[in-house]
Write a protein that holds these residues in place. Sequence first.
Motif, PDB file in Angstrom:
ATOM      1  N   ARG A 196       0.842  -1.209   0.000  1.00 57.98           N
ATOM      2  CA  ARG A 196       0.000   0.000   0.000  1.00 57.98           C
ATOM      3  C   ARG A 196       0.877   1.258   0.000  1.00 57.98           C
ATOM      4  N   TYR A 197       1.931   1.256   0.828  1.00 55.27           N
ATOM      5  CA  TYR A 197       2.811   2.432   0.894  1.00 55.27           C
ATOM      6  C   TYR A 197       3.567   2.612  -0.428  1.00 55.27           C
ATOM      7  N   GLU A 221       1.279   4.199  -2.753  1.00 56.56           N
ATOM      8  CA  GLU A 221       1.144   5.623  -2.431  1.00 56.56           C
ATOM      9  C   GLU A 221       2.324   6.418  -2.979  1.00 56.56           C
ATOM     10  N   ALA A 235      -3.471   6.265  -4.359  1.00 58.43           N
ATOM     11  CA  ALA A 235      -4.048   6.200  -3.027  1.00 58.43           C
ATOM     12  C   ALA A 235      -5.532   6.509  -3.158  1.00 58.43           C
ATOM     13  N   ARG A 248      -6.169  10.070   4.079  1.00 62.91           N
ATOM     14  CA  ARG A 248      -5.210  10.637   5.031  1.00 62.91           C
ATOM     15  C   ARG A 248      -5.842  11.691   5.907  1.00 62.91           C
TER      16      ARG A 248
END
Lengths: 87, 396
Positions: free
Chosen positions: B124-125, B128, B133, B278
């Motif tokens: 996931r990071y 991103e 995202a 976020r």
Amino acid sequence: MKREKRSLAERTAMPEEALRNVPLVALHGRRLACVENHRGIAEYSDTLVRVSVGDGCVCIRGSGLHIARMTRRCVEIRGAIFSAELS
Amino acid sequence: MGALRFLRGELRVDITGAAPEDCLNRFSCGGVEFWAIERVDALHYRVSILKRAQKTAQALAARAFCTLTVCAERGLFCRLRQALRRPVLLFGLPLAVFLAFFLQSFVWTVEIDGCEALHPNTVRYALEELGIAVGARADRIEYKQVRDSLLRLVPELSWAAVNRSGGKLYVSVAERRDTDSNEPPYAAAHLVAARDGVITQTEVAEGMTLCRVGQTVRAGELLVSGVEDYGLYLRAVCAQGEIYGQTWHTQTLVTPANSNVKRYTGQQWTRTTLRFGRKRINLCGNSGNSGTTCDKIGKVRQVRLFGVAFPIYVETEIFREYETYSVEKTEETAKNDLSAAFLRMTEESMIGGRIEQTAYRMRCGGGLYILNGTCTCNEMLARLCPFDPISDGGTP
């Protein structure tokens, strides 16, 4: 003219109700009666429907009778039909 | 037929009069189409007619001395007229259709599938970092490029596929599996001593043995050479073997005589936060801990509706306040703690082997407990030391 038509029907073996306005009553079992070449409804209840035809009336007797469809040419009567008579 | 009538519009009318059947006769003669004839009673029939035949039917009913009353209306235009009376529906419907198409052009959830040892957040990071995202434009994603970049960013992955369905991005990955290989890690390597000791056992599979049991070795000393001498020629190999030796470990460990112990005051409070991508919205509860010392217990739940997971998370954090107070340690407790730490550190410093003998000396001074620990171990001494056979010439 009538004589010509009668002779034409006899000669061509065509159904008479197609050439003359004689009534045609068709029973589809005990649930549906179809009266063609009618002249309107004379009486209407859930036990008796009288349909005017050229020279008299067609009486449909039964229970829970109702007119399912009616056009200028034919009347469809549905319900539990007991008898159909020409009077 | 029903659909056609719905488009043309139909009326449910009541015929009331002395002879309603006469009205039906006039309808049939006058070419007014009617159906679903319901006999309410002898003076009262109910039929359905087409909306456009209403005026003709009214005139024919009047000629049969009957009154014709409209009791219901249905059809497309009737529905549209009803819709026009509801402005919220009128604006809401196109808005909903617009949003249904517009929102699909964004990524709202990222579903990662296929992670076993790797945590899905690692992928996931990495996504991103590539600009994918929650809220990213889906039509700008270059799937092939993302897949290649993902494999480059996460070396643990051997395969990846990125697909989109509506606002949902499916990322399927396969992790790299390291197969056990009998290949040596280096083309040419020596085995050297990792620390000082006395050799107790040697088992050499590859290379030239330069030590024997009972020999004392210093750290860095060559135990097995990676250069095999066959008289006429030399062959560089990766030395393989197990050399065990007796070693000695000495360490000094210190702990304060007084230690701080945690005690809960009984005060606790909860904070609930809504996390969307976020963005974080504090729903209820105090957002800070006002400088007090406290433990935090967090719980994260994903919002689901009819089994569909949304990219919205509800985080609940429970803060428990505590205070510390000083407790004096007994010598016995301090010794147990320090000796356990000494053994743990010694074991961690060995590749293989065991601790055979231990000796401790405990003293207290200046508010501190000091432990001098010594242990005798039988441990693996050999470490691989690679070399370049051309430039190094076999020198470790």
